[in-house]
Design a protein around this motif. Structure first.
Motif, mmCIF file in Angstrom:
data_model
loop_
_atom_site.group_PDB
_atom_site.id
_atom_site.type_symbol
_atom_site.label_atom_id
_atom_site.label_comp_id
_atom_site.label_asym_id
_atom_site.label_seq_id
_atom_site.Cartn_x
_atom_site.Cartn_y
_atom_site.Cartn_z
ATOM 1 N N GLU A 83 -23.452 7.838 -9.129
ATOM 2 C CA GLU A 83 -24.065 6.965 -8.137
ATOM 3 C C GLU A 83 -25.538 7.346 -8.011
ATOM 4 O OE1 GLU A 83 -23.593 5.906 -3.380
ATOM 5 O OE2 GLU A 83 -22.333 7.460 -4.279
ATOM 6 N N SER A 136 -28.766 6.903 -5.293
ATOM 7 C CA SER A 136 -29.041 6.547 -3.904
ATOM 8 C C SER A 136 -30.457 6.969 -3.523
ATOM 9 C CB SER A 136 -28.037 7.250 -2.986
ATOM 10 O OG SER A 136 -28.388 7.052 -1.629
ATOM 11 N N ALA A 137 -31.082 6.157 -2.674
ATOM 12 C CA ALA A 137 -32.387 6.510 -2.121
ATOM 13 C C ALA A 137 -32.245 7.023 -0.691
ATOM 14 C CB ALA A 137 -33.320 5.297 -2.161
ATOM 15 N N ASP A 138 -31.042 7.373 -0.290
ATOM 16 C CA ASP A 138 -30.794 7.916 1.047
ATOM 17 C C ASP A 138 -31.305 9.356 1.108
ATOM 18 O OD1 ASP A 138 -29.829 8.985 3.423
ATOM 19 O OD2 ASP A 138 -27.762 8.305 3.102
ATOM 20 N N ARG A 151 -28.910 12.470 1.749
ATOM 21 C CA ARG A 151 -27.972 12.948 0.731
ATOM 22 C C ARG A 151 -28.591 13.976 -0.209
ATOM 23 N NH1 ARG A 151 -24.668 8.512 -2.297
ATOM 24 N NH2 ARG A 151 -23.632 10.418 -2.971
ATOM 25 N N PHE A 154 -35.048 9.458 -5.004
ATOM 26 C CA PHE A 154 -33.793 8.959 -5.538
ATOM 27 C C PHE A 154 -32.969 10.144 -6.008
ATOM 28 C CE2 PHE A 154 -36.716 5.523 -5.802
ATOM 29 C CZ PHE A 154 -35.984 4.359 -5.704
ATOM 30 N N TYR A 178 -25.920 11.235 -8.347
ATOM 31 C CA TYR A 178 -24.778 12.020 -7.874
ATOM 32 C C TYR A 178 -23.556 11.817 -8.762
ATOM 33 C CZ TYR A 178 -27.822 12.144 -3.867
ATOM 34 O OH TYR A 178 -28.924 12.314 -3.066
ATOM 35 N N GLN A 185 -25.237 16.586 -6.508
ATOM 36 C CA GLN A 185 -26.468 15.997 -7.025
ATOM 37 C C GLN A 185 -26.729 16.527 -8.419
ATOM 38 O OE1 GLN A 185 -29.863 16.007 -4.456
ATOM 39 N NE2 GLN A 185 -31.148 15.007 -5.998
ATOM 40 N N CYS A 243 -33.333 1.626 -11.452
ATOM 41 C CA CYS A 243 -33.238 1.598 -9.988
ATOM 42 C C CYS A 243 -34.614 1.761 -9.344
ATOM 43 C CB CYS A 243 -32.302 2.702 -9.496
ATOM 44 S SG CYS A 243 -30.560 2.412 -9.885
ATOM 45 N N HIS A 284 -36.630 -1.200 -7.182
ATOM 46 C CA HIS A 284 -36.530 -0.924 -5.755
ATOM 47 C C HIS A 284 -37.478 -1.843 -4.974
ATOM 48 C CE1 HIS A 284 -36.807 1.199 -1.909
ATOM 49 N NE2 HIS A 284 -35.620 1.706 -2.218
#
Length: 148
Positions: A11, A13-15, A18, A53, A56, A61, A98, A102
């Protein structure tokens, strides 16, 4: 195994919540050629002030990219990596896709990066050698983290 099935295990993610700063710092400080010896506090501050980014595999990570940007006119791609055990699966290409897609990085006038060894990867996403390098200037301190 087909690439899509392998990527299904991963996965992106730009969170920012995390991100595993310990994994990021360890790679940059020990395994990168560009930030060897970087202090953890510097990595933490860079992450806090960038669009980041994470890649994962389950909860772990395994990759990272950081974009320094005003989200309007300019961006600089930095600190891109995939941990060695996860390379060769197309993750860096997926990560770059990604990034360039974005929503906060659309319509930029300039998007820069510096690389010593991944020109082929970045060319696939529209990056080219500087069109007019004489316009650019820099201050470079290659040993800044070793002397700190």
């Amino acid at each position: 195994m087909p690439a899509q099935q392998m990527l299904a295990e991963y996965e992106i993610s730009a969170d920012p919540h995390r991100l595993d700063v310990e994994v990021i710092h360890r790679f940059l400080a020990e395994d990168s050629y560009w930030a060897r010896g970087i202090p953890r506090s510097t990595v933490q501050r860079a992450i806090e002030n960038s669009l980041c980014f994470g890649v994962y595999h389950g909860a772990a990570q395994v990759g990272f990219a950081r974009i320094v940007t005003d989200r309007s006119t300019f961006a600089l791609l930095a600190d891109v990596f995939i941990l060695e055990a996860h390379r060769g699966k197309g993750l860096s290409k997926w990560l770059m896709r990604c990034i360039v897609e974005h929503e906060d990085l659309q319509g930029l006038r300039r998007f820069l990066l510096a690389t010593s060894d991944a020109h082929g990867l970045y060319r696939q996403f529209g990056f080219e050698a500087l069109g007019n390098p004489s316009r650019f200037m820099e201050i470079v301190r290659p040993d800044i983290y070793r002397s700190a």
